[in-house]
Enzyme design. Structure first.
Site, PDB file in Angstrom:
ATOM      1  N   CYS A  76       0.828  -1.220   0.000  1.00 29.42           N
ATOM      2  CA  CYS A  76       0.000   0.000   0.000  1.00 29.42           C
ATOM      3  C   CYS A  76       0.859   1.267   0.000  1.00 29.42           C
ATOM      4  O   CYS A  76       0.451   2.296  -0.504  1.00 29.42           O
ATOM      5  CB  CYS A  76      -0.887   0.071   1.236  1.00 29.42           C
TER       6      CYS A  76
HETATM    7  N1  LIG Z   1      -3.635  -0.516  -0.945  1.00 30.38           N
HETATM    8  C1  LIG Z   1      -4.056  -0.512   0.287  1.00 30.38           C
HETATM    9  N2  LIG Z   1      -4.461  -1.625   0.846  1.00 30.38           N
HETATM   10  N3  LIG Z   1      -4.135   0.660   0.944  1.00 30.38           N
HETATM   11  C2  LIG Z   1      -4.520   0.810   2.292  1.00 30.38           C
HETATM   12  C3  LIG Z   1      -5.124   2.136   2.527  1.00 30.38           C
HETATM   13  C4  LIG Z   1      -5.470   2.411   3.969  1.00 30.38           C
HETATM   14  C5  LIG Z   1      -6.184   3.696   4.168  1.00 30.38           C
HETATM   15  N4  LIG Z   1      -6.273   4.080   5.542  1.00 30.38           N
HETATM   16  C6  LIG Z   1      -7.582   3.639   3.591  1.00 30.38           C
HETATM   17  O1  LIG Z   1      -8.461   3.207   4.300  1.00 30.38           O
HETATM   18  O2  LIG Z   1      -7.809   4.007   2.480  1.00 30.38           O
END
Ligand SMILES: NC(=[NH2+])NCCC[C@H](N)C(=O)O
Length: 409
Positions: A400
């Site tokens: 991420c």
């Molecule tokens: N590619 C990922 N899994 N990204 C995680 C993103 C986390 C972020 N806090 C959201 O909820 O958007």
């Protein structure tokens, strides 16, 4: 020649985009955590140290690291004439519609002579109190229930995986699921349109003004012709179909022929496909067993005769479906938690299956996911462990936090 080149999830990573967490994390409060998609308030200094360690692991392994804030500042340095337009758009999309506020904020920002500081400020958000003398007399700031913020922060920016996705030589610039994350794509949009290194050579394969939402955490580049995309909390089935139409019929340079769409449960813990499924070698994936019960897989291909897409559901063993579409004799799945149901849930929550592969079989993971990491090591993977307990409260892991710009073929 494009300055983006990504046709794989696993081939040697050459160049990657990160964002070092900044003051935006200081503008998180218990009341805003839900809206801003965090589960707790990280310690900023520690989060930055952890993030610097992440960047260092990448550099030590031959990857060129570039930062979103630098690319955006260089964009404004190269094109001073777009600065006003950028700020007006950022304010408008931040929900600052009144002329008075608009002027006050623009006056405040005029103090930032250096474009990098200006860009970081747009990311961090603006509080009433920091307006100081310019801050005159606001009823909204006097009421008890007032937010302290005139402009909200963008605390999720360090998850550079999500606002756009590199595919082939282009970028899927996304429409995001949440209000808080939608402004993040402004930076990518300006960088690809105006940054001297990218302008004119990175086609936008989707478009941030599209109606349907899709996020980069759901997009996996398997090879030049095959994409995997999650249908998830963040990515709508309609967005995938729309993207397929654009890729098949409107983008000459794009070579994608098949999109496998994976319908995963709609939940906070599994917000994107990459929170439950990542590729770690030519024939291997990590997977969270929690998605297996309800998983549906659809193949989307071109139906040239009808100028449409063809959609087929594939049932049966996931390993076999994957092997078939990837043209491999066999595919190996490595469950998060190594087969222990409780460990799987605990470690998936802290991104145990969210690996960043920097070369076939060589992955970056969070150190805290002991059970999954041990299992992957025992199975011959090179596991580079990042010690981090602040970064993960934003619910994202190494994949991420990184957007590949160039991978070897
Ligand atoms: N590619 C990922 N899994 N990204 C995680 C993103 C986390 C972020 N806090 C959201 O909820 O958007």
């Amino acid at each position: 020649m494009s300055n983006i080149h990504v046709t794989s999830e696993i081939k040697t990573l050459k160049k990657v985009l990160l964002h070092r967490p900044g003051d935006e994390l200081l503008n998180l409060t218990p009341d805003t955590l839900g809206e801003l998609l965090f589960d707790d308030i990280p310690d900023l200094a520690e989060a930055q140290l952890e993030h610097d360690r992440f960047a260092q692991i990448l550099r030590d392994n031959g990857v060129e690291v570039v930062y979103l804030e630098d690319l955006m500042a260089e964009t404004l340095d190269a094109h001073p004439e777009i600065k006003e337009k950028f700020l007006d758009q950022w304010l408008e999309e931040s929900g600052v519609h009144t002329a008075v506020y608009h002027k006050i904020i623009k006056d405040f920002l005029a103090k930032f002579k250096n474009n990098k500081e200006l860009v970081l400020k747009t990311m961090a958000g603006i509080t009433f109190s920091e307006l100081g003398e310019i801050h005159t007399n606001f009823l909204v700031d006097r009421i008890e229930t007032a937010s302290h913020l005139l402009v909200n922060p963008m605390p999720n920016l360090y998850f550079t995986r999500d606002p756009f996705a590199s595919v082939g030589n282009g970028a899927v610039i996304n429409r995001m699921y949440s209000v808080t994350r939608n402004r993040e794509t402004i930076y990518a949009d300006y960088i690809f349109k105006y940054h001297p290194e990218f302008a004119g050579n990175v086609p936008d394969l989707y478009g941030r003004n599209n109606h349907f939402h899709i996020e980069g955490g759901d997009v996996l580049n398997v090879n030049e012709k095959l994409l995997f995309i999650g249908i998830s909390q963040r990515t709508q089935a309609e967005a995938i179909q729309d993207l397929a139409m654009k890729m098949f019929y409107e983008n000459e340079g794009n070579k994608i022929e098949t999109i496998l769409a994976f319908n995963i449960p709609n939940s906070r813990a599994f917000m994107h496909l990459d929170t439950v499924f990542t590729q770690i070698d030519t024939d291997a994936f990590t997977i969270h067993p929690g998605i297996m019960g309800t998983l549906q897989v659809f193949a989307i291909t071109k139906d040239a005769a009808k100028h449409d897409v063809k959609i087929e559901e594939h049932t049966g063993k996931l390993e076999e479906i994957l092997a078939k579409f990837m043209g491999l004799p066999k595919v190996r799945l490595f469950p998060c938690g190594a087969g222990d149901a409780l460990a799987a849930e605990r470690e998936q929550w802290n991104d145990g299956s969210n690996t960043l592969t920097i070369a076939p079989g060589k992955i970056i993971v969070y150190k805290r996911n002991y059970v999954t990491n041990k299992y992957l090591k025992e199975n011959g993977f090179t596991v580079l462990e990042l010690e981090a307990s602040n970064l993960c409260v934003g619910r994202g892991g190494p994949r991420c936090m990184s957007m590949p710009l160039i991978r070897e073929d």
